[in-house]
Design an enzyme around this catalytic site. Structure first.
Site, PDB file in Angstrom:
ATOM      1  N   SER A 125       0.832  -1.204   0.000  1.00  0.00           N
ATOM      2  CA  SER A 125       0.000   0.000   0.000  1.00  0.00           C
ATOM      3  C   SER A 125       0.866   1.254   0.000  1.00  0.00           C
ATOM      4  CB  SER A 125      -0.880  -0.017   1.252  1.00  0.00           C
ATOM      5  OG  SER A 125      -1.485   1.242   1.456  1.00  0.00           O
ATOM      6  N   TYR A 150      -1.488  -0.991  11.027  1.00  0.00           N
ATOM      7  CA  TYR A 150      -1.810  -1.580   9.718  1.00  0.00           C
ATOM      8  C   TYR A 150      -0.698  -1.240   8.721  1.00  0.00           C
ATOM      9  CZ  TYR A 150      -3.412  -1.498   4.931  1.00  0.00           C
ATOM     10  OH  TYR A 150      -3.478  -1.647   3.571  1.00  0.00           O
ATOM     11  N   LYS A 154       2.445  -3.618   6.708  1.00  0.00           N
ATOM     12  CA  LYS A 154       2.799  -3.612   5.277  1.00  0.00           C
ATOM     13  C   LYS A 154       4.304  -3.386   5.113  1.00  0.00           C
ATOM     14  CE  LYS A 154      -1.234  -4.341   3.459  1.00  0.00           C
ATOM     15  NZ  LYS A 154      -1.518  -5.649   2.835  1.00  0.00           N
TER      16      LYS A 154
HETATM   17  C1  WQD Z   1      -9.660   9.032   1.372  1.00  0.00           C
HETATM   18  C2  WQD Z   1      -9.887  10.503   1.691  1.00  0.00           C
HETATM   19  C3  WQD Z   1     -10.290  10.957   4.012  1.00  0.00           C
HETATM   20  C4  WQD Z   1     -14.110   8.891   4.345  1.00  0.00           C
HETATM   21  C5  WQD Z   1      -6.942   4.049   3.375  1.00  0.00           C
HETATM   22  C6  WQD Z   1      -5.753   3.243   3.815  1.00  0.00           C
HETATM   23  C7  WQD Z   1      -5.103   2.617   2.610  1.00  0.00           C
HETATM   24  C8  WQD Z   1      -6.121   1.799   1.895  1.00  0.00           C
HETATM   25  C9  WQD Z   1      -7.257   2.721   1.433  1.00  0.00           C
HETATM   26  C10 WQD Z   1      -6.282  -0.468   2.694  1.00  0.00           C
HETATM   27  C11 WQD Z   1      -9.196  10.947   2.964  1.00  0.00           C
HETATM   28  C12 WQD Z   1     -11.515  11.297   3.181  1.00  0.00           C
HETATM   29  C13 WQD Z   1     -12.918   9.395   3.846  1.00  0.00           C
HETATM   30  C14 WQD Z   1     -15.140   9.779   4.731  1.00  0.00           C
HETATM   31  C15 WQD Z   1     -13.761  11.631   4.108  1.00  0.00           C
HETATM   32  N1  WQD Z   1      -6.653   0.803   2.751  1.00  0.00           N
HETATM   33  N2  WQD Z   1     -12.764  10.744   3.738  1.00  0.00           N
HETATM   34  N3  WQD Z   1     -14.926  11.125   4.602  1.00  0.00           N
HETATM   35  O1  WQD Z   1      -7.340   6.909   4.113  1.00  0.00           O
HETATM   36  O2  WQD Z   1      -6.518   7.455   1.761  1.00  0.00           O
HETATM   37  O3  WQD Z   1      -6.487   5.107   2.556  1.00  0.00           O
HETATM   38  O4  WQD Z   1      -7.834   3.279   2.623  1.00  0.00           O
HETATM   39  O5  WQD Z   1      -5.491  -0.980   1.984  1.00  0.00           O
HETATM   40  O6  WQD Z   1      -4.037   1.796   3.038  1.00  0.00           O
HETATM   41  O7  WQD Z   1      -4.823   4.108   4.428  1.00  0.00           O
HETATM   42  O8  WQD Z   1      -8.647   6.184   2.049  1.00  0.00           O
HETATM   43  O9  WQD Z   1     -11.022   6.340   1.427  1.00  0.00           O
HETATM   44  O10 WQD Z   1     -10.407   6.256   3.903  1.00  0.00           O
HETATM   45  O11 WQD Z   1      -9.944   8.311   2.571  1.00  0.00           O
HETATM   46  O12 WQD Z   1     -13.584  12.849   4.016  1.00  0.00           O
HETATM   47  O13 WQD Z   1     -16.250   9.379   5.201  1.00  0.00           O
HETATM   48  O14 WQD Z   1     -11.293  10.697   1.925  1.00  0.00           O
HETATM   49  O15 WQD Z   1     -10.083  11.954   5.009  1.00  0.00           O
HETATM   50  O16 WQD Z   1      -8.748  12.275   2.778  1.00  0.00           O
HETATM   51  P1  WQD Z   1      -7.215   6.527   2.675  1.00  0.00           P
HETATM   52  P2  WQD Z   1     -10.083   6.709   2.515  1.00  0.00           P
END
Ligand code: WQD
Length: 338
Positions: A125, A150, A154
């Site tokens: 990741s 997590y 990785k």
């Molecule tokens: C994306 C953006 C949030 C939800 C994580 C893990 C990564 C992979 C993918 C497993 C961020 C914003 C999110 C919400 C929001 N996981 N957001 N409201 O955090 O980039 O990556 O998930 O493999 O390893 O780290 O993805 O989709 O959670 O967030 O504003 O209800 O959307 O703050 O900026 P992220 P995400």
């Protein structure tokens, strides 16, 4: 027909990769413990490809069960997805993550060595980069102190692979995913988050479907163009196809070194607010959202330098973020019967 083990093959990225492997002519056997996937995904895969992959429900933390599996199957390569992957949960319960994600990997690698299996693809990741010093991120960007257990699993897993490739005849490729979104355009498989979605796009589609009343945007005061965080959103089918490319690279001994790492992204950063606007435009669905406080652990901006995957593996994304968002909405409507 070469036989490929896909661990976590009933999960979101795993199931899409199983379909891509079948379409490329591989026989697939899936191991999944069903802790974060449903057995019904098998019929979705079958409806797309016409072939039901072999499937064994198995907990990879059980060393003896893993050994027994390899006695029953002659495997040419392994694609290892199975892992716990919820960032927030890993902070609350780190030992669950270290046990599950690391024991599973070690037992799999021990069986690969035992059975002369030399081709191993690992699901990594972009989280290993933490907050990048510069953008876009290349594969030789420094791996930063992990923000969550997590992410740390990785990083440790990549080190375990590197050391094992040095010490044995194993060849491995770690694929560092950016943000996978969307679903197969048949809407037969897709993302099935358990409970309240942690990730942005499934929360958006559930809000559009009326399961959630409001999307919370975690912060709009970041140093970005519109104040919201920037990510590299990659279509899950593009991601799946990259796994087939990487596996073929190993099977044909193209790699000059026993261990390689590739970023898998589009190379384009999109902000949270841009994703919301794109979803509304593509689907015609208005998203009710509110700006709330930042989410701890979020990096400001991250998106991939995609040169290496293109130059070395001949792979690049083919599908747009808009196409991915449309496919995510089509899948949500199928699941909810709307
Ligand atoms: C994306 C953006 C949030 C939800 C994580 C893990 C990564 C992979 C993918 C497993 C961020 C914003 C999110 C919400 C929001 N996981 N957001 N409201 O955090 O980039 O990556 O998930 O493999 O390893 O780290 O993805 O989709 O959670 O967030 O504003 O209800 O959307 O703050 O900026 P992220 P995400």
């Amino acid at each position: 027909m070469q036989k490929i083990l896909v661990t976590g093959g009933l999960g979101y990225i795993g199931s899409h990769t199983v379909v891509a492997l079948q379409e490329a002519g591989f026989e697939v056997v899936i191991i999944d413990d069903l802790s974060n996937a449903e057995a019904s995904v098998l019929s979705g895969i079958t409806r797309i490809s016409g072939t039901t992959p072999l499937f064994e429900k198995l907990d990879l933390r059980k060393k003896d069960s893993v050994a027994a599996f390899f006695k029953n199957h002659s495997i040419d390569g392994v694609i290892h997805f199975a892992a716990s992957k919820a960032v927030a949960e890993s902070v609350e319960n780190p030992l669950l993550y270290y046990e599950n994600n690391l024991h599973s990997l070690v037992y799999l690698l021990q069986e690969c060595a035992q059975n002369g299996i030399q081709n191993f693809i690992f699901s990594s990741s972009c989280t290993v980069y933490g907050e990048p010093d510069s953008l876009p991120i290349t594969e030789d960007a420094p791996v930063k102190q992990a923000i969550s257990p997590y992410g740390n699993t990785k990083q440790i897993s990549e080190e375990i692979l590197m050391d094992t490739c040095k010490a044995t005849s194993l060849k491995a490729i770690s694929l560092r995913y950016f943000n996978p979104i969307g679903a197969h355009d048949s809407a037969e498989i897709g993302e099935l988050p358990k409970g309240v979605p942690q990730n942005l796009v499934p929360f958006i589609t559930q809000t559009a479907a009326g399961l959630r009343t409001t999307l919370s945007v975690f912060g709009a005061d970041y140093p970005t163009a519109d104040g919201s965080c920037v990510r590299d959103y990659i279509h899950v089918v593009d991601l799946a196809e990259a796994h087939v490319k990487a596996l073929q690279r190993l099977l044909t001994n193209e790699s000059q070194t026993p261990y390689e790492v590739f970023n898998l992204g589009t190379g384009k950063g999109s902000s949270v607010l841009e994703v919301i606007k794109a979803f509304e435009k593509v689907t015609g669905q208005k998203i009710n959202y509110q700006i709330v406080d930042r989410r701890p652990g979020d990096v400001v901006a991250v998106y991939a330098d995609t040169k290496k995957a293109l130059e070395v593996m001949g792979w690049r994304t083919q599908r747009s973020m808009e196409n991915a968002l449309a496919s995510a909405w089509k899948w949500e409507r199928k699941v909810r019967g709307i």
